[in-house]
Write an enzyme that holds these catalytic residues in place. Structure first.
Site, PDB file in Angstrom:
ATOM      1  N   GLY A   1       0.814  -1.215   0.000  1.00  0.00           N
ATOM      2  CA  GLY A   1       0.000   0.000   0.000  1.00  0.00           C
ATOM      3  C   GLY A   1       0.847   1.265   0.000  1.00  0.00           C
ATOM      4  O   GLY A   1       0.415   2.310  -0.490  1.00  0.00           O
ATOM      5  N   SER A   2       2.062   1.191   0.526  1.00  0.00           N
ATOM      6  CA  SER A   2       2.955   2.361   0.508  1.00  0.00           C
ATOM      7  C   SER A   2       3.677   2.469  -0.831  1.00  0.00           C
ATOM      8  O   SER A   2       3.935   3.576  -1.318  1.00  0.00           O
ATOM      9  CB  SER A   2       3.994   2.257   1.631  1.00  0.00           C
ATOM     10  OG  SER A   2       3.376   2.344   2.884  1.00  0.00           O
TER      11      SER A   2
ATOM     12  N   SER B   1       6.943   4.293   3.856  1.00  0.00           N
ATOM     13  CA  SER B   1       6.375   3.171   4.611  1.00  0.00           C
ATOM     14  C   SER B   1       5.403   3.737   5.628  1.00  0.00           C
ATOM     15  O   SER B   1       5.801   4.526   6.492  1.00  0.00           O
ATOM     16  CB  SER B   1       7.456   2.379   5.328  1.00  0.00           C
ATOM     17  OG  SER B   1       6.865   1.490   6.250  1.00  0.00           O
TER      18      SER B   1
ATOM     19  N   SER C   1       3.803   2.331   8.162  1.00  0.00           N
ATOM     20  CA  SER C   1       4.154   1.969   9.546  1.00  0.00           C
ATOM     21  C   SER C   1       5.543   2.462   9.925  1.00  0.00           C
ATOM     22  O   SER C   1       5.826   2.707  11.096  1.00  0.00           O
ATOM     23  CB  SER C   1       4.119   0.443   9.710  1.00  0.00           C
ATOM     24  OG  SER C   1       5.113  -0.140   8.870  1.00  0.00           O
TER      25      SER C   1
ATOM     26  N   THR D   1       8.610  -1.515   7.882  1.00  0.00           N
ATOM     27  CA  THR D   1       8.643  -2.584   6.875  1.00  0.00           C
ATOM     28  C   THR D   1      10.090  -2.921   6.538  1.00  0.00           C
ATOM     29  O   THR D   1      10.862  -2.038   6.141  1.00  0.00           O
ATOM     30  CB  THR D   1       7.851  -2.127   5.634  1.00  0.00           C
ATOM     31  OG1 THR D   1       6.503  -1.951   6.051  1.00  0.00           O
ATOM     32  CG2 THR D   1       7.890  -3.143   4.514  1.00  0.00           C
TER      33      THR D   1
ATOM     34  N   ARG E   1      -2.982   0.995   3.067  1.00  0.00           N
ATOM     35  CA  ARG E   1      -3.534   1.134   1.708  1.00  0.00           C
ATOM     36  C   ARG E   1      -4.637   2.180   1.643  1.00  0.00           C
ATOM     37  O   ARG E   1      -4.933   2.708   0.579  1.00  0.00           O
ATOM     38  CB  ARG E   1      -4.052  -0.208   1.205  1.00  0.00           C
ATOM     39  CG  ARG E   1      -5.121  -0.842   2.050  1.00  0.00           C
ATOM     40  CD  ARG E   1      -5.411  -2.264   1.597  1.00  0.00           C
ATOM     41  NE  ARG E   1      -6.452  -2.922   2.378  1.00  0.00           N
ATOM     42  CZ  ARG E   1      -6.283  -3.440   3.571  1.00  0.00           C
ATOM     43  NH1 ARG E   1      -5.111  -3.363   4.163  1.00  0.00           N
ATOM     44  NH2 ARG E   1      -7.284  -4.032   4.207  1.00  0.00           N
TER      45      ARG E   1
ATOM     46  N   GLU F   1      -6.401  -7.302  -1.116  1.00  0.00           N
ATOM     47  CA  GLU F   1      -6.399  -7.073   0.336  1.00  0.00           C
ATOM     48  C   GLU F   1      -7.786  -6.809   0.911  1.00  0.00           C
ATOM     49  O   GLU F   1      -8.096  -7.259   2.008  1.00  0.00           O
ATOM     50  CB  GLU F   1      -5.454  -5.918   0.683  1.00  0.00           C
ATOM     51  CG  GLU F   1      -3.994  -6.279   0.443  1.00  0.00           C
ATOM     52  CD  GLU F   1      -3.035  -5.210   0.943  1.00  0.00           C
ATOM     53  OE1 GLU F   1      -2.802  -5.121   2.154  1.00  0.00           O
ATOM     54  OE2 GLU F   1      -2.520  -4.445   0.111  1.00  0.00           O
TER      55      GLU F   1
ATOM     56  N   HIS G   1       0.673  -7.053 -26.999  1.00  0.00           N
ATOM     57  CA  HIS G   1       1.822  -7.798 -27.519  1.00  0.00           C
ATOM     58  C   HIS G   1       2.027  -9.112 -26.787  1.00  0.00           C
ATOM     59  O   HIS G   1       3.032  -9.766 -26.991  1.00  0.00           O
ATOM     60  CB  HIS G   1       3.066  -6.908 -27.455  1.00  0.00           C
ATOM     61  CG  HIS G   1       2.869  -5.643 -28.230  1.00  0.00           C
ATOM     62  ND1 HIS G   1       3.163  -5.529 -29.576  1.00  0.00           N
ATOM     63  CD2 HIS G   1       2.317  -4.453 -27.867  1.00  0.00           C
ATOM     64  CE1 HIS G   1       2.827  -4.316 -29.989  1.00  0.00           C
ATOM     65  NE2 HIS G   1       2.311  -3.650 -28.973  1.00  0.00           N
TER      66      HIS G   1
ATOM     67  N   LYS H   1       4.765 -11.006   8.617  1.00  0.00           N
ATOM     68  CA  LYS H   1       5.801 -10.047   9.049  1.00  0.00           C
ATOM     69  C   LYS H   1       6.363 -10.465  10.410  1.00  0.00           C
ATOM     70  O   LYS H   1       7.570 -10.419  10.633  1.00  0.00           O
ATOM     71  CB  LYS H   1       5.219  -8.631   9.133  1.00  0.00           C
ATOM     72  CG  LYS H   1       4.938  -8.000   7.770  1.00  0.00           C
ATOM     73  CD  LYS H   1       4.420  -6.580   7.904  1.00  0.00           C
ATOM     74  CE  LYS H   1       4.095  -5.973   6.562  1.00  0.00           C
ATOM     75  NZ  LYS H   1       3.568  -4.605   6.632  1.00  0.00           N
TER      76      LYS H   1
HETATM   77  C1  F6R Z   1      -1.889  -2.899   4.564  1.00  0.00           C
HETATM   78  C2  F6R Z   1      -1.245  -2.817   3.265  1.00  0.00           C
HETATM   79  C3  F6R Z   1       0.082  -3.474   3.046  1.00  0.00           C
HETATM   80  C4  F6R Z   1       1.236  -2.593   3.572  1.00  0.00           C
HETATM   81  C5  F6R Z   1       2.584  -3.268   3.316  1.00  0.00           C
HETATM   82  C6  F6R Z   1       3.772  -2.414   3.712  1.00  0.00           C
HETATM   83  O1  F6R Z   1      -3.004  -2.058   4.567  1.00  0.00           O
HETATM   84  O2  F6R Z   1      -1.791  -2.227   2.382  1.00  0.00           O
HETATM   85  O3  F6R Z   1       0.213  -3.691   1.664  1.00  0.00           O
HETATM   86  O4  F6R Z   1       1.187  -1.341   2.969  1.00  0.00           O
HETATM   87  O5  F6R Z   1       2.636  -4.486   4.016  1.00  0.00           O
HETATM   88  O6  F6R Z   1       3.634  -1.877   4.999  1.00  0.00           O
HETATM   89  P1  F6R Z   1       3.870  -0.336   5.221  1.00  0.00           P
HETATM   90  O7  F6R Z   1       2.898   0.360   4.344  1.00  0.00           O
HETATM   91  O8  F6R Z   1       3.600  -0.099   6.675  1.00  0.00           O
HETATM   92  O9  F6R Z   1       5.302  -0.073   4.853  1.00  0.00           O
END
Ligand code: F6R
Length: 310
Positions: A36-37, A75, A77, A80, A123, A197, A213, A303
């Site tokens: 999502g980031s 990111s 959070s 990541t 996301r 998701e 193509h 994770k």
């Molecule tokens: C959760 C989501 C995930 C996170 C991904 C990376 O809503 O969309 O795809 O975005 O796991 O985590 P972040 O965004 O915290 O770096």
């Protein structure tokens, strides 16, 4: 906050005022981010063509990263591991580092990170994650943001015409296949990831004209063609050549392609109105399937597992 309110907040997110500071001396840009980031970097790459842009979505960075590189770590959070590792490596190479995050380790290791509001699923925070990048490069201004916010405020769950797409996909158990168009590949990919998701269904994204193509052969000849639901994301700025390709592809391959159209007069307004429509359709599909659109427990477990604590 209800999950649908996170989706609904997109317009307000666009008013976020922070932006990354862009040094004029850099000659290339690398953007690191996952899931999502990572989408924020993809949207940026669709909008910016003045200097080379490379997206990183793993632990490693390209060999060319050096002191003339602007490296932006994104990111939500801030924790990541792929993004943190890539950022540490970019620092060792002397790259100019910027970050967009709610906090976490990323805010500790990158000075003056742009801090965005927390409390959302990453996301759902696509506006917060993207605007500081676009603003930093002067790719969007206040008037475009206001116009886009107005367009987005027109959506309402109770009257949304896009619910019918989710109903059809659900009743026939179809897999969404999303076709992007030039400058809008990021949105096709965003739709795919939101189906994954939010609605917990596999989905596939590819873009015109490249799909002509390769995918074209499968669109005509694949087995179980009736199990796919084809979308194409169009917009008022679409080139005539691409419009022709959509029609010819649909005729030759004998597939029905549902057009979903962006709104407004700029790439920015079309990108974000299309993102919003996809967010709602995936949300409606989750509702239909009786799954919780917010839940990403398996991703979180994975994770934790990587850190040795499932
Ligand atoms: C959760 C989501 C995930 C996170 C991904 C990376 O809503 O969309 O795809 O975005 O796991 O985590 P972040 O965004 O915290 O770096």
């Amino acid at each position: 906050m209800e999950y649908v309110d996170e989706i609904r907040s997109l317009g307000n997110q666009l008013s976020f005022r922070g932006n990354i500071e862009v040094p004029s001396e850099v000659d290339k840009i690398v953007i690191a981010g996952m899931g999502g980031s990572g989408i924020a970097g993809m949207i940026f790459k669709d909008c910016y063509t003045k200097k080379p842009v490379t997206l990183v979505n793993s632990y490693n960075i390209p060999d060319f990263v050096d002191s003339s590189t602007l490296f932006v770590a994104i990111s939500y959070s801030g924790n990541t591991e792929e993004t943190l590792e890539a950022t540490r490596k970019a620092r060792k190479r002397g790259a100019r580092i910027r970050a967009i995050t709610t906090g976490g380790k990323l805010a500790e290791i990158v000075e003056n990170a742009v801090i965005i509001p927390d409390g959302y699923q990453p996301r759902s925070a696509v506006g917060f994650l993207t605007v500081p990048l676009l603003r930093g490069f002067g790719l969007v201004d206040d008037s475009e943001i206001e116009i886009t916010k107005k367009l987005l405020s027109g959506y309402d769950v109770s009257v949304d015409p896009y619910r019918k797409f989710a109903d059809e996909m659900y009743s026939k158990q179809k897999i969404p296949v999303i076709f992007g168009t030039p400058g809008f590949g990021s949105v096709a990919y965003r739709w795919k990831t939101q189906f994954n998701e939010n609605a917990k269904v596999l989905a596939y994204a590819t873009s015109f004209p490249e799909l002509n193509h390769n995918d074209t052969m499968a669109l005509e000849g694949t087995y179980r063609k009736e199990e796919f639901y084809f979308f194409v994301l169009t917009h008022p700025l679409l080139e005539k050549e691409i419009s022709n390709r959509i029609k010819i592809t649909s005729d030759l391959c004998k597939i029905e392609i549902t057009r979903v159209e962006g709104e407004g007069a700029t790439q920015f307004s079309n990108l974000f109105t299309l993102i919003h429509k996809g967010d709602y359709i995936s949300y409606y599909l989750a509702e239909k399937r009786g799954v919780d659109p917010r839940n990403v427990e398996i991703i979180e477990k994975l994770k934790r597992g990587l850190k040795g604590s499932v």
